[in-house]
Enzyme design. Structure first.
Site, PDB file in Angstrom:
ATOM      1  N   GLY A 364      36.987 -91.616 103.494  1.00  0.00           N
ATOM      2  CA  GLY A 364      37.172 -92.362 104.731  1.00  0.00           C
ATOM      3  C   GLY A 364      38.057 -91.602 105.693  1.00  0.00           C
ATOM      4  O   GLY A 364      38.506 -90.492 105.415  1.00  0.00           O
ATOM      5  N   GLY A 367      44.321 -93.190 109.851  1.00  0.00           N
ATOM      6  CA  GLY A 367      44.862 -93.083 111.192  1.00  0.00           C
ATOM      7  C   GLY A 367      45.314 -91.690 111.560  1.00  0.00           C
ATOM      8  O   GLY A 367      45.351 -91.325 112.730  1.00  0.00           O
ATOM      9  N   ASP A 482      54.020-101.608 107.694  1.00  0.00           N
ATOM     10  CA  ASP A 482      52.579-101.560 107.978  1.00  0.00           C
ATOM     11  C   ASP A 482      51.787-102.167 106.828  1.00  0.00           C
ATOM     12  O   ASP A 482      50.784-101.610 106.386  1.00  0.00           O
ATOM     13  CB  ASP A 482      52.136-100.118 108.236  1.00  0.00           C
ATOM     14  CG  ASP A 482      50.791-100.044 108.972  1.00  0.00           C
ATOM     15  OD1 ASP A 482      50.422-101.031 109.632  1.00  0.00           O
ATOM     16  OD2 ASP A 482      50.116 -99.003 108.886  1.00  0.00           O
TER      17      ASP A 482
END
Length: 677
Positions: A364, A367, A482
């Site tokens: 994947g 960020g 986060d």
């Protein structure tokens, strides 16, 4: 023959005019200015279309609190990346209105395009099916000129003023320590005339790339608008504007223009020399102070790990753009004991493990870079996080994650096996999680079936235990900052492991509160005091945990949630409204209806709502949360949750609590509990 030559000239001039007008987007036209890609399109009501709608919702919502934001929505091939930037001194209200308008205009002007950008009067909005964050892009720059021309007697003075103003503005925008990469200057070039200039870069851009973008914008302005009294250059990565009137509400710093340009250059040179001298002096002082904390070890200088643990060397002094060099020097050639507990993995081994970062091994896109699956020579399966070389922010978080997680050991925290720093390559090597991230299973209409009620409760308990360790049981008090579904990884037994400590921070004192000028995290999971004031504490993580808990038990995302029948625009507001109506069980994910105990579900809804209270003091601690989950606290009544933070769109009839206090017997069939601390 003569007619043929004249016709050829006319055709040539028409083609030249067409090309030039296309380049300038037909100068003088009013916004918006769209730029649509013709490479690929999406189908209506497709997964990509749904991701794009979620992206626009997230961008529009964040524009009510910030004038720059970038994020992505969706998974795998349906993922879409987007950002917005509001220009100059634009107010938050105008910014929010502009982004809402841009979200509609971009769909109208670029229907079904997988990549597009639009510039409005006060903002720009961009999205793409490929990751463009932190990447300079000057293709397709748009120009607009003021229709008024410079009078010939003023031309020389105007040009000098323009050069000075833009030069100073670019310098301040690029090299000023403030993070917004924006500057606005004005200079009086005649007795009654003032020139105003404004430059700005997208907040994710590196300083050097920002400088490059603005210099190219200056060249564009010089080419298109050399005789004009004003111009605007719209770029994908930056924005430039100058006029002979105040176009931004007085937000301009005045600079002086001397009679002779040579004097100005002398002053600039002197300022540069003095600044350089001060910078060298400060750097020397910093190095000297840091050197005092360095000890000799086998003929090499080492910063002691013990000093970092005791915070004699704060993490924020290490996690800078050169932090990866610190890791390389202090842990690659470390002593045998340190190498055993935290090995440096060489780049060749990682290349072999991932088949040279083959696309077939890509798990994947995170960020700050892609993640690859691999297998070491001893057969250990690994996941390799490869940080993008152009991400300055990623370099800081890389170092922060290595230094933090090095001493954190808990079964519900992902295990970092090692790291690699080699030239531009910065790599983190984790244990491989075969079931991926929680969001992939939870929000997929088919995969969510494997998450029955008992499995979801187990995941909630595991996350809570991991957070309790970070807040209270580890040697350091850690605030994750986060916590979200995509940062919860599932192992082969579907047990949760908290990951991504790049944004985590160590805090001191019993209150454990700190502040920051740079917001990091994810919209929808941010506590209000953090999103609005930059204040973060263990209670900020509790808020994120509450959002995550509600997502797990309902199978719905908080960001992008909308229920027209209830006038609710977030999962939090919807949950609170149903709770007040005594219909909380309607929140239940249909896929767990057969395996779910209603009393357990009601208790989880209550706990989630208590975690997302607007007042941080009203939220429970992680130890209180664990006690509630295990059913081990006794009290006479449950205090009712107040309206949660960010609960938009709820009608006034629900402003007051309208149900009686529930006993713990009603929730669990056992003794009572009070949720307040």
């Amino acid at each position: 023959m003569l007619f043929s030559q004249n016709a050829s000239k006319i055709i040539f001039l028409l083609l030249l005019y067409y090309s030039f007008s296309r380049l300038l987007n037909i100068v003088g036209a009013d916004p918006p200015y769209p730029l649509c890609s013709n490479h690929s399109r999406y189908a209506d009501n497709s997964s990509f279309h749904h991701s794009l709608n979620n992206l626009f919702y997230s961008l529009s919502s964040n524009s009510s609190v910030s004038k720059f934001y970038n994020t992505y929505a969706g998974n795998n091939l349906d993922r879409v990346y987007g950002l917005y930037m509001c220009f100059g001194n634009t107010t938050i209200e105008v910014c929010n209105s502009c982004i809402s308008t841009a979200s509609q205009d971009i769909l109208k002007h670029c229907p079904n395009r997988k990549e597009a950008i639009i510039w409005e009067e006060h903002c720009q909005l961009r999205y793409s099916n490929t990751n463009f964050f932190s990447t300079l892009d000057i293709i397709g720059n748009q120009a607009q000129r003021n229709s008024m021309n410079i009078l010939e007697p003023e031309r020389r003075r105007f040009k000098d003023a323009l050069n000075i103003t833009l030069s100073r503005a670019v310098k301040d925008a690029v090299y000023d320590p403030s993070p917004d990469m924006y500057a606005a200057k004005k200079v009086r070039y005649l007795k009654s005339e003032t020139l105003y200039a404004q430059v700005q870069c997208t907040g994710d851009l590196l300083a050097n790339d920002c400088n490059t973008c603005l210099q190219i914008a200056i060249n564009n302005a010089s080419s298109c608008c050399n005789s004009s009294l004003g111009a605007r250059i719209y770029s994908k990565s930056c924005y430039l504007r100058y006029e002979v009137y105040d176009f931004d509400g007085g937000a301009f710093e005045e600079i002086q223009m001397t009679a002779k340009n040579s004097k100005w250059k002398i002053w600039v040179t002197m300022i540069f020399v003095v600044s350089a001298f001060l910078a060298v002096t400060l750097l020397g002082s910093f190095v000297y102070c840091l050197k005092m904390k360095i000890v000799s070890h086998r003929g090499k200088t080492k910063i002691r790990w013990e000093d970092i643990i005791s915070q004699e060397v704060p993490l924020h002094n290490i996690a800078d753009p050169n932090g990866s060099e610190f890791l390389y020097q202090n842990f690659k050639a470390g002593d045998e004991q340190k190498a055993m507990e935290f090995p440096y993995i060489d780049l060749a081994s990682i290349h072999a493990a991932t088949d040279n970062f083959s696309e077939s091994n890509m798990l994947g896109q995170g960020g700050f870079g892609p993640v690859y699956k691999g297998k070491l020579s001893d057969g250990t399966e690994i996941a390799v996080k490869r940080l993008s070389s152009c991400s300055h922010q990623g370099s800081e978080e890389f170092t922060n994650e290595v230094l933090l997680i090095m001493k954190l050991q808990h079964k519900n925290l992902v295990r970092l096996l090692g790291f690699c720093v080699d030239g531009e390559e910065k790599l983190l090597v984790y244990e491989y999680m075969p079931n991926g991230s929680l969001d992939v299973s939870l929000f997929d209409s088919t995969k969510c079936a494997q998450l029955n009620w008992s499995r979801r409760l187990s995941i909630i308990n595991g996350i809570a235990k991991g957070m309790l360790y970070l807040h209270e049981d580890s040697r350091l008090k850690i605030i994750h900052r986060d916590l979200k579904a995509s940062n919860i990884l599932l192992d082969s037994n579907m047990d949760p492991k908290i990951s991504d400590f790049g944004m985590a921070r160590i805090v001191e004192g019993s209150e454990g509160e700190a502040s920051t000028c740079r917001l990091v995290g994810t919209y929808g999971y941010m506590a209000p005091e953090y999103a609005m004031e930059g204040l973060y504490s263990v209670k900020s993580d509790v808020f994120s945990f509450g959002v995550l808990l509600l997502e797990i038990i309902t199978g719905k995302r908080n960001a992008g949630f909308h229920d027209q029948s209830k006038l609710s625009h977030s999962l939090l507001s919807y949950a609170w409204q149903l709770w007040n109506e005594g219909k909380a069980v309607e929140l239940m994910d249909p896929s767990v209806a057969e395996s779910c105990c209603p009393d357990e579900f009601i208790k989880c809804v209550y706990l989630g709502l208590m975690c997302v209270q607007e007042d941080a003091c009203e939220r429970p601690t992680m130890s209180a949360i664990m006690l509630m989950l295990e059913g081990g606290t006794e009290s006479s009544t449950l205090r009712q949750p107040d309206r949660p933070a960010f609960s938009w769109g709820i009608s006034n009839e629900y402003d007051q609590i309208n149900i009686d206090s529930l006993s713990f017997d009603r929730l669990t069939g056992s003794s009572d509990i009070k949720a307040n601390e």
